[in-house]
Write a protein that holds these residues in place. Structure first.
Motif, PDB file in Angstrom:
ATOM      1  N   ILE A  18       8.926  -1.387   3.559  1.00  9.98           N
ATOM      2  CA  ILE A  18       8.845  -2.468   4.543  1.00  9.98           C
ATOM      3  C   ILE A  18       9.217  -1.958   5.926  1.00  9.98           C
ATOM      4  CG2 ILE A  18       9.813  -4.697   5.231  1.00  9.98           C
ATOM      5  CD1 ILE A  18      10.063  -5.349   2.246  1.00  9.98           C
ATOM      6  N   ASP A  19      10.256  -1.125   6.019  1.00 10.43           N
ATOM      7  CA  ASP A  19      10.645  -0.561   7.308  1.00 10.43           C
ATOM      8  C   ASP A  19       9.545   0.331   7.876  1.00 10.43           C
ATOM      9  OD1 ASP A  19      13.084  -1.841   7.151  1.00 10.43           O
ATOM     10  OD2 ASP A  19      14.094  -0.104   6.259  1.00 10.43           O
ATOM     11  N   ILE A  20       8.899   1.091   7.010  1.00  9.24           N
ATOM     12  CA  ILE A  20       7.798   1.957   7.452  1.00  9.24           C
ATOM     13  C   ILE A  20       6.639   1.103   7.954  1.00  9.24           C
ATOM     14  CG2 ILE A  20       6.094   3.664   6.707  1.00  9.24           C
ATOM     15  CD1 ILE A  20       8.244   4.633   4.676  1.00  9.24           C
ATOM     16  N   ALA A  21       6.304   0.037   7.224  1.00 10.90           N
ATOM     17  CA  ALA A  21       5.210  -0.848   7.628  1.00 10.90           C
ATOM     18  C   ALA A  21       5.519  -1.530   8.964  1.00 10.90           C
ATOM     19  CB  ALA A  21       4.955  -1.891   6.548  1.00 10.90           C
ATOM     20  N   LEU A  22       6.759  -1.951   9.164  1.00 14.53           N
ATOM     21  CA  LEU A  22       7.150  -2.564  10.437  1.00 14.53           C
ATOM     22  C   LEU A  22       7.023  -1.568  11.587  1.00 14.53           C
ATOM     23  CD1 LEU A  22      10.242  -4.669   9.356  1.00 14.53           C
ATOM     24  CD2 LEU A  22       8.141  -5.543  10.375  1.00 14.53           C
ATOM     25  N   GLU A  23       7.422  -0.331  11.357  1.00 15.78           N
ATOM     26  CA  GLU A  23       7.323   0.691  12.402  1.00 15.78           C
ATOM     27  C   GLU A  23       5.862   1.014  12.715  1.00 15.78           C
ATOM     28  OE1 GLU A  23       8.726   3.117  15.350  1.00 15.78           O
ATOM     29  OE2 GLU A  23       9.869   1.705  14.136  1.00 15.78           O
ATOM     30  N   GLU A  24       5.012   1.073  11.696  1.00 17.43           N
ATOM     31  CA  GLU A  24       3.584   1.301  11.930  1.00 17.43           C
ATOM     32  C   GLU A  24       2.990   0.166  12.750  1.00 17.43           C
ATOM     33  OE1 GLU A  24       2.235   3.938   8.038  1.00 17.43           O
ATOM     34  OE2 GLU A  24       1.904   1.773   8.029  1.00 17.43           O
ATOM     35  N   LEU A  25       3.376  -1.052  12.441  1.00 12.10           N
ATOM     36  CA  LEU A  25       2.892  -2.209  13.195  1.00 12.10           C
ATOM     37  C   LEU A  25       3.384  -2.145  14.638  1.00 12.10           C
ATOM     38  CD1 LEU A  25       1.440  -4.953  13.237  1.00 12.10           C
ATOM     39  CD2 LEU A  25       3.595  -5.991  12.552  1.00 12.10           C
ATOM     40  N   LYS A  26       4.637  -1.813  14.825  1.00  9.81           N
ATOM     41  CA  LYS A  26       5.227  -1.724  16.161  1.00  9.81           C
ATOM     42  C   LYS A  26       4.525  -0.676  17.016  1.00  9.81           C
ATOM     43  CE  LYS A  26       9.510  -0.226  18.254  1.00  9.81           C
ATOM     44  NZ  LYS A  26      10.853   0.271  17.971  1.00  9.81           N
ATOM     45  N   ARG A  27       4.186   0.454  16.417  1.00 11.39           N
ATOM     46  CA  ARG A  27       3.522   1.532  17.156  1.00 11.39           C
ATOM     47  C   ARG A  27       2.024   1.287  17.356  1.00 11.39           C
ATOM     48  NH1 ARG A  27       6.073   7.185  14.960  1.00 11.39           N
ATOM     49  NH2 ARG A  27       8.266   6.597  15.137  1.00 11.39           N
ATOM     50  N   GLY A  28       1.455   0.332  16.615  1.00 13.42           N
ATOM     51  CA  GLY A  28       0.041   0.004  16.787  1.00 13.42           C
ATOM     52  C   GLY A  28      -0.921   0.983  16.161  1.00 13.42           C
ATOM     53  N   GLN A  66       0.831  -1.205   0.000  1.00 15.55           N
ATOM     54  CA  GLN A  66       0.000   0.000   0.000  1.00 15.55           C
ATOM     55  C   GLN A  66       0.869   1.260   0.000  1.00 15.55           C
ATOM     56  OE1 GLN A  66      -2.401  -0.371   3.489  1.00 15.55           O
ATOM     57  NE2 GLN A  66      -3.879  -1.762   2.536  1.00 15.55           N
ATOM     58  N   ILE A  67       1.900   1.273   0.845  1.00 14.70           N
ATOM     59  CA  ILE A  67       2.787   2.434   0.925  1.00 14.70           C
ATOM     60  C   ILE A  67       3.526   2.633  -0.395  1.00 14.70           C
ATOM     61  CG2 ILE A  67       4.860   3.338   2.062  1.00 14.70           C
ATOM     62  CD1 ILE A  67       3.806   1.926   4.629  1.00 14.70           C
ATOM     63  N   ALA A  68       3.993   1.538  -0.986  1.00 15.17           N
ATOM     64  CA  ALA A  68       4.708   1.628  -2.257  1.00 15.17           C
ATOM     65  C   ALA A  68       3.814   2.148  -3.382  1.00 15.17           C
ATOM     66  CB  ALA A  68       5.277   0.263  -2.633  1.00 15.17           C
ATOM     67  N   MET A  69       2.515   1.900  -3.272  1.00 19.44           N
ATOM     68  CA  MET A  69       1.569   2.356  -4.293  1.00 19.44           C
ATOM     69  C   MET A  69       1.044   3.767  -4.014  1.00 19.44           C
ATOM     70  SD  MET A  69       1.462  -0.100  -6.454  1.00 19.44           S
ATOM     71  CE  MET A  69       0.016   0.138  -7.423  1.00 19.44           C
ATOM     72  N   GLY A  70       1.542   4.410  -2.940  1.00 25.67           N
ATOM     73  CA  GLY A  70       1.192   5.800  -2.698  1.00 25.67           C
ATOM     74  C   GLY A  70       0.229   6.064  -1.563  1.00 25.67           C
ATOM     75  N   ALA A  71      -0.069   5.069  -0.742  1.00 24.51           N
ATOM     76  CA  ALA A  71      -0.973   5.286   0.397  1.00 24.51           C
ATOM     77  C   ALA A  71      -0.310   6.211   1.415  1.00 24.51           C
ATOM     78  CB  ALA A  71      -1.319   3.953   1.049  1.00 24.51           C
ATOM     79  N   PRO A  72      -1.094   6.990   2.125  1.00 24.11           N
ATOM     80  CA  PRO A  72      -0.499   7.883   3.134  1.00 24.11           C
ATOM     81  C   PRO A  72       0.137   7.086   4.271  1.00 24.11           C
ATOM     82  CG  PRO A  72      -2.894   7.983   3.216  1.00 24.11           C
ATOM     83  CD  PRO A  72      -2.544   7.143   2.043  1.00 24.11           C
ATOM     84  N   ILE A  73       1.232   7.621   4.792  1.00 29.30           N
ATOM     85  CA  ILE A  73       1.942   6.985   5.896  1.00 29.30           C
ATOM     86  C   ILE A  73       1.291   7.435   7.196  1.00 29.30           C
ATOM     87  CG2 ILE A  73       4.171   6.803   7.049  1.00 29.30           C
ATOM     88  CD1 ILE A  73       5.456   7.362   4.318  1.00 29.30           C
ATOM     89  N   LEU A  74       1.064   6.496   8.117  1.00 28.79           N
ATOM     90  CA  LEU A  74       0.340   6.788   9.349  1.00 28.79           C
ATOM     91  C   LEU A  74       1.238   7.230  10.498  1.00 28.79           C
ATOM     92  CD1 LEU A  74      -2.124   3.773   9.234  1.00 28.79           C
ATOM     93  CD2 LEU A  74      -2.519   6.109   8.474  1.00 28.79           C
ATOM     94  N   ILE A  75       2.542   7.296  10.263  1.00 24.06           N
ATOM     95  CA  ILE A  75       3.475   7.776  11.278  1.00 24.06           C
ATOM     96  C   ILE A  75       4.247   8.958  10.711  1.00 24.06           C
ATOM     97  CG2 ILE A  75       3.723   5.564  12.463  1.00 24.06           C
ATOM     98  CD1 ILE A  75       6.347   5.153  10.931  1.00 24.06           C
ATOM     99  N   GLU A  76       4.902   9.676  11.572  1.00 24.66           N
ATOM    100  CA  GLU A  76       5.714  10.814  11.125  1.00 24.66           C
ATOM    101  C   GLU A  76       6.938  10.284  10.378  1.00 24.66           C
ATOM    102  OE1 GLU A  76       6.216  14.699  10.492  1.00 24.66           O
ATOM    103  OE2 GLU A  76       4.590  13.888  11.701  1.00 24.66           O
TER     104      GLU A  76
END
Length: 70
Positions: free
Chosen positions: A35-45, A16-26
């Motif tokens: 993948i790193d962004i997705a892992l961090e989003e998962l970690k932060r809940g 989703q992020i690679a296709m242009g979805a907005p990032i939910l963290i700063e």
């Protein structure tokens, strides 16, 4: 959360992020890979995802919010 559920969530969110979805963290300079962004989003809940698990009878299922599993 099982390792398979974790892999599925991170993979789907990274796509989703690679296709242009907005990032939910700063965004930060160290997080550039989807993948790193997705892992961090998962970690932060912060992911609004529900996992559906099929019960042993094979017919019924249970919906579990991701926040309950973290």
């Amino acid at each position: 959360m099982t390792r398979f559920e974790r892999a599925r969530i991170v993979g789907a969110r990274a796509l989703q992020i690679a296709m242009g979805a907005p990032i939910l963290i700063e965004p930060s300079k160290r997080l550039t890979n989807p993948i790193d962004i997705a892992l961090e989003e998962l970690k932060r809940g912060v992911l609004p995802i529900t996992i559906r698990r099929t019960l042993p009878d094979g017919v019924t299922y249970q919906d579990i919010p991701l926040k309950w599993l973290l």
